[in-house]
Design a protein around this motif. Structure first.
Motif, PDB file in Angstrom:
ATOM      1  N   ARG A 150      -6.811 -22.557  23.507  1.00 16.70           N
ATOM      2  CA  ARG A 150      -5.830 -22.220  22.466  1.00 16.70           C
ATOM      3  C   ARG A 150      -6.507 -22.113  21.101  1.00 16.70           C
ATOM      4  O   ARG A 150      -6.231 -21.195  20.329  1.00 16.70           O
ATOM      5  CB  ARG A 150      -4.731 -23.280  22.438  1.00 16.70           C
ATOM      6  N   ALA A 151      -7.385 -23.069  20.827  1.00 20.70           N
ATOM      7  CA  ALA A 151      -8.069 -23.043  19.531  1.00 20.70           C
ATOM      8  C   ALA A 151      -8.929 -21.792  19.392  1.00 20.70           C
ATOM      9  O   ALA A 151      -8.946 -21.148  18.332  1.00 20.70           O
ATOM     10  CB  ALA A 151      -8.923 -24.303  19.373  1.00 20.70           C
ATOM     11  N   ALA A 152      -9.629 -21.424  20.458  1.00 15.85           N
ATOM     12  CA  ALA A 152     -10.486 -20.234  20.406  1.00 15.85           C
ATOM     13  C   ALA A 152      -9.671 -18.967  20.189  1.00 15.85           C
ATOM     14  O   ALA A 152     -10.149 -18.003  19.569  1.00 15.85           O
ATOM     15  CB  ALA A 152     -11.299 -20.132  21.698  1.00 15.85           C
ATOM     16  N   ALA A 153      -8.434 -18.956  20.716  1.00 18.88           N
ATOM     17  CA  ALA A 153      -7.571 -17.781  20.569  1.00 18.88           C
ATOM     18  C   ALA A 153      -6.709 -17.841  19.318  1.00 18.88           C
ATOM     19  O   ALA A 153      -5.949 -16.906  19.046  1.00 18.88           O
ATOM     20  CB  ALA A 153      -6.675 -17.645  21.795  1.00 18.88           C
ATOM     21  N   GLY A 154      -6.807 -18.926  18.560  1.00 24.05           N
ATOM     22  CA  GLY A 154      -6.019 -19.058  17.345  1.00 24.05           C
ATOM     23  C   GLY A 154      -4.540 -19.267  17.595  1.00 24.05           C
ATOM     24  O   GLY A 154      -3.706 -18.947  16.738  1.00 24.05           O
ATOM     25  N   ARG A 155      -4.194 -19.839  18.751  1.00 23.64           N
ATOM     26  CA  ARG A 155      -2.779 -20.031  19.074  1.00 23.64           C
ATOM     27  C   ARG A 155      -2.280 -21.371  18.541  1.00 23.64           C
ATOM     28  O   ARG A 155      -2.947 -22.400  18.683  1.00 23.64           O
ATOM     29  CB  ARG A 155      -2.555 -19.954  20.586  1.00 23.64           C
ATOM     30  N   THR A 156      -1.083 -21.339  17.944  1.00 25.19           N
ATOM     31  CA  THR A 156      -0.486 -22.554  17.399  1.00 25.19           C
ATOM     32  C   THR A 156       0.901 -22.818  17.977  1.00 25.19           C
ATOM     33  O   THR A 156       1.551 -23.790  17.592  1.00 25.19           O
ATOM     34  CB  THR A 156      -0.373 -22.457  15.867  1.00 25.19           C
ATOM     35  N   ASP A 157       1.370 -21.957  18.891  1.00 21.15           N
ATOM     36  CA  ASP A 157       2.669 -22.170  19.524  1.00 21.15           C
ATOM     37  C   ASP A 157       2.545 -23.288  20.554  1.00 21.15           C
ATOM     38  O   ASP A 157       1.456 -23.764  20.858  1.00 21.15           O
ATOM     39  CB  ASP A 157       3.169 -20.874  20.185  1.00 21.15           C
ATOM     40  N   ARG A 158       3.670 -23.715  21.090  1.00 20.36           N
ATOM     41  CA  ARG A 158       3.647 -24.792  22.075  1.00 20.36           C
ATOM     42  C   ARG A 158       3.140 -24.275  23.416  1.00 20.36           C
ATOM     43  O   ARG A 158       3.388 -23.132  23.795  1.00 20.36           O
ATOM     44  CB  ARG A 158       5.048 -25.387  22.256  1.00 20.36           C
ATOM     45  N   HIS A 159       2.438 -25.126  24.114  1.00 21.29           N
ATOM     46  CA  HIS A 159       1.939 -24.799  25.448  1.00 21.29           C
ATOM     47  C   HIS A 159       2.325 -25.948  26.363  1.00 21.29           C
ATOM     48  O   HIS A 159       1.941 -27.095  26.154  1.00 21.29           O
ATOM     49  CB  HIS A 159       0.411 -24.633  25.427  1.00 21.29           C
ATOM     50  N   GLN A 160       3.101 -25.620  27.401  1.00 20.83           N
ATOM     51  CA  GLN A 160       3.646 -26.647  28.278  1.00 20.83           C
ATOM     52  C   GLN A 160       2.826 -26.777  29.557  1.00 20.83           C
ATOM     53  O   GLN A 160       2.351 -25.775  30.101  1.00 20.83           O
ATOM     54  CB  GLN A 160       5.098 -26.316  28.624  1.00 20.83           C
ATOM     55  N   VAL A 161       2.687 -28.009  30.022  1.00 24.34           N
ATOM     56  CA  VAL A 161       1.946 -28.286  31.252  1.00 24.34           C
ATOM     57  C   VAL A 161       2.914 -28.807  32.313  1.00 24.34           C
ATOM     58  O   VAL A 161       3.639 -29.784  32.087  1.00 24.34           O
ATOM     59  CB  VAL A 161       0.824 -29.315  31.002  1.00 24.34           C
ATOM     60  N   LEU A 162       2.913 -28.145  33.449  1.00 25.00           N
ATOM     61  CA  LEU A 162       3.729 -28.529  34.593  1.00 25.00           C
ATOM     62  C   LEU A 162       2.814 -29.057  35.683  1.00 25.00           C
ATOM     63  O   LEU A 162       1.810 -28.424  36.019  1.00 25.00           O
ATOM     64  CB  LEU A 162       4.521 -27.311  35.087  1.00 25.00           C
ATOM     65  N   HIS A 163       3.165 -30.211  36.221  1.00 25.27           N
ATOM     66  CA  HIS A 163       2.309 -30.881  37.212  1.00 25.27           C
ATOM     67  C   HIS A 163       3.085 -31.111  38.504  1.00 25.27           C
ATOM     68  O   HIS A 163       4.146 -31.745  38.499  1.00 25.27           O
ATOM     69  CB  HIS A 163       1.836 -32.217  36.647  1.00 25.27           C
ATOM     70  N   TYR A 164       2.555 -30.590  39.604  1.00 21.60           N
ATOM     71  CA  TYR A 164       3.099 -30.908  40.918  1.00 21.60           C
ATOM     72  C   TYR A 164       2.581 -32.285  41.343  1.00 21.60           C
ATOM     73  O   TYR A 164       1.382 -32.564  41.252  1.00 21.60           O
ATOM     74  CB  TYR A 164       2.649 -29.876  41.960  1.00 21.60           C
ATOM     75  N   LEU A 165       3.490 -33.131  41.833  1.00 17.21           N
ATOM     76  CA  LEU A 165       3.131 -34.483  42.238  1.00 17.21           C
ATOM     77  C   LEU A 165       3.458 -34.686  43.715  1.00 17.21           C
ATOM     78  O   LEU A 165       4.634 -34.652  44.112  1.00 17.21           O
ATOM     79  CB  LEU A 165       3.907 -35.509  41.396  1.00 17.21           C
ATOM     80  N   ASN A 166       2.412 -34.869  44.541  1.00 16.07           N
ATOM     81  CA  ASN A 166       2.633 -35.206  45.945  1.00 16.07           C
ATOM     82  C   ASN A 166       3.549 -36.419  46.044  1.00 16.07           C
ATOM     83  O   ASN A 166       3.233 -37.475  45.479  1.00 16.07           O
ATOM     84  CB  ASN A 166       1.304 -35.546  46.634  1.00 16.07           C
ATOM     85  N   THR A 167       4.656 -36.287  46.777  1.00 11.59           N
ATOM     86  CA  THR A 167       5.644 -37.359  46.809  1.00 11.59           C
ATOM     87  C   THR A 167       6.200 -37.524  48.213  1.00 11.59           C
ATOM     88  O   THR A 167       6.586 -36.547  48.863  1.00 11.59           O
ATOM     89  CB  THR A 167       6.812 -37.058  45.849  1.00 11.59           C
ATOM     90  N   ALA A 168       6.262 -38.787  48.655  1.00 11.90           N
ATOM     91  CA  ALA A 168       6.889 -39.108  49.940  1.00 11.90           C
ATOM     92  C   ALA A 168       7.765 -40.333  49.759  1.00 11.90           C
ATOM     93  O   ALA A 168       7.389 -41.281  49.057  1.00 11.90           O
ATOM     94  CB  ALA A 168       5.833 -39.362  51.018  1.00 11.90           C
ATOM     95  N   THR A 169       8.926 -40.311  50.379  1.00  5.19           N
ATOM     96  CA  THR A 169       9.819 -41.456  50.332  1.00  5.19           C
ATOM     97  C   THR A 169      10.429 -41.654  51.711  1.00  5.19           C
ATOM     98  O   THR A 169      10.383 -40.756  52.551  1.00  5.19           O
ATOM     99  CB  THR A 169      10.910 -41.265  49.253  1.00  5.19           C
ATOM    100  N   GLY A 170      10.976 -42.837  51.940  1.00  6.54           N
ATOM    101  CA  GLY A 170      11.547 -43.134  53.252  1.00  6.54           C
ATOM    102  C   GLY A 170      10.660 -44.079  54.038  1.00  6.54           C
ATOM    103  O   GLY A 170       9.577 -44.473  53.585  1.00  6.54           O
ATOM    104  N   PRO A 171      11.098 -44.446  55.238  1.00  7.21           N
ATOM    105  CA  PRO A 171      10.396 -45.476  56.020  1.00  7.21           C
ATOM    106  C   PRO A 171       8.944 -45.157  56.336  1.00  7.21           C
ATOM    107  O   PRO A 171       8.105 -46.053  56.407  1.00  7.21           O
ATOM    108  CB  PRO A 171      11.241 -45.572  57.305  1.00  7.21           C
ATOM    109  N   ASP A 172       8.628 -43.881  56.551  1.00  5.45           N
ATOM    110  CA  ASP A 172       7.258 -43.510  56.924  1.00  5.45           C
ATOM    111  C   ASP A 172       6.515 -42.830  55.776  1.00  5.45           C
ATOM    112  O   ASP A 172       5.576 -42.071  56.000  1.00  5.45           O
ATOM    113  CB  ASP A 172       7.288 -42.585  58.154  1.00  5.45           C
ATOM    114  N   ALA A 173       6.932 -43.107  54.543  1.00  3.28           N
ATOM    115  CA  ALA A 173       6.389 -42.393  53.387  1.00  3.28           C
ATOM    116  C   ALA A 173       4.880 -42.540  53.269  1.00  3.28           C
ATOM    117  O   ALA A 173       4.162 -41.560  53.038  1.00  3.28           O
ATOM    118  CB  ALA A 173       7.068 -42.882  52.111  1.00  3.28           C
ATOM    119  N   THR A 174       4.380 -43.751  53.428  1.00  2.94           N
ATOM    120  CA  THR A 174       2.941 -43.981  53.250  1.00  2.94           C
ATOM    121  C   THR A 174       2.130 -43.194  54.264  1.00  2.94           C
ATOM    122  O   THR A 174       1.118 -42.556  53.914  1.00  2.94           O
ATOM    123  CB  THR A 174       2.625 -45.479  53.366  1.00  2.94           C
TER     124      THR A 174
END
Length: 310
Positions: free
Chosen positions: A217-241
């Motif tokens: 962003r700095a190299a491109a001279g951008r000052t607008d907001r930039h959002q980061v989306l993160h996928y999170l491996n997730t398991a729930t329930g009796p056999d989650a682990t």
């Protein structure tokens, strides 16, 4: 309702390992439970991202739907932009799109592999964002070539002040990029409006990604907001682990300390909070490929995890 890119947003993934006809019940469950975002994938050779997104949007009343990611070697930039603009006019503020290099082996299988994936992604991002802004574009790039192309029906611009605080998709012209390596992360900072980090990204990886994105962003001279989306491996329930460990092994991680979380709502909410603290703006819970009840999973995200984040 939280905008795409608003800080602290929570979503879930509909994985294309599920048959397309399962989508309707998952969308209904997500919509009824109040889930903020549902994210889809265009993986070879499973399901189309645009077709599933259009269907999910039509089946829901309020759900925001994202495709992360569309592999650009498979796609002409004019067609991708036309599809995106159409969905954004039909469902204002409810469709997010991300572009990526594509898995190179898959791209080779269909004769679409290129010598410089980073160059292709840059050219695609720059052209698509300009077209979505309503510009007439002429470009003679290494891969992207347009001669006086403009959309007849670009998405209408919405003033930034009408959006939620911190929202990146204030004008329906935003495009995310998927990135892993340093070159791609710097490119995303320079040429995209947000970055999608896949579920192979650790907390340290999120922090490092933020640093590299900011360098771009700095190299491109951008000052607008930039959002980061993160996928999170997730398991729930009796056999989650056990299911999470198997997923990590499939992805080549050490099952003892690979990225992801298994447990109840409090455990998952803590992992989400850690990802937000590391630099993510949106966390998308990614179920294991063998998740036994995807409808229950999206309800779990919306009804059990989300209240703990407030």
């Amino acid at each position: 309702m939280t905008s795409f890119g608003a800080a602290g947003a929570l979503g879930a993934v509909f994985r294309p390992q599920l048959p397309p006809e399962r989508l309707r019940s998952v969308v209904s469950a997500a919509d009824e439970a109040g889930l903020e975002q549902l994210w889809l994938w265009e993986d070879c050779f499973l399901e189309s991202g645009i077709a599933t997104a259009a269907t999910a949007l039509a089946w829901s009343e309020r759900l925001r739907v994202g495709v992360g990611l569309l592999p650009v070697p498979l796609r002409n930039v004019a067609l991708t932009t036309m599809e995106t603009a159409t969905l954004r006019r039909l469902f204002p503020g409810r469709f997010a799109v991300g572009l990526g290099h594509g898995v190179q082996d898959w791209m080779g299988q269909v004769g679409a592999r290129v010598d410089s994936p980073v160059t292709l992604l840059r050219e695609h991002l720059e052209a698509m964002r300009a077209l979505l802004r309503g510009e007439r574009v002429t470009v003679e790039g290494r891969y992207v070539k347009l001669d006086g192309v403009a959309l007849d029906w670009p998405p209408p611009a919405r003033p930034a002040e009408t959006a939620d605080p911190g929202a990146v998709a204030a004008s329906d012209t935003a495009v995310f990029a998927g990135a892993r390596g340093p070159r791609s992360l710097r490119l995303s900072g320079a040429a995209a409006d947000g970055t999608v980090l896949d579920a192979n990204t650790s907390l340290a990886g999120i922090r490092r990604a933020r640093q590299l994105i900011d360098e771009g962003r700095a190299a491109a001279g951008r000052t607008d907001r930039h959002q980061v989306l993160h996928y999170l491996n997730t398991a729930t329930g009796p056999d989650a682990t056990d299911r999470l460990r198997a997923e990590l092994v499939r992805e080549g991680h050490d099952p003892a300390d690979g990225p992801g979380v298994a447990g109840d709502a409090a455990t998952v909410a803590e992992a989400v909070a850690q990802a937000l603290e590391a630099g993510a703006d949106t966390v998308v819970l990614q179920p294991t490929a063998d998740e036994p009840d995807p409808e229950a999973f999206v309800r779990f995200a919306a009804e059990e995890v989300r209240p703990l984040l407030r």
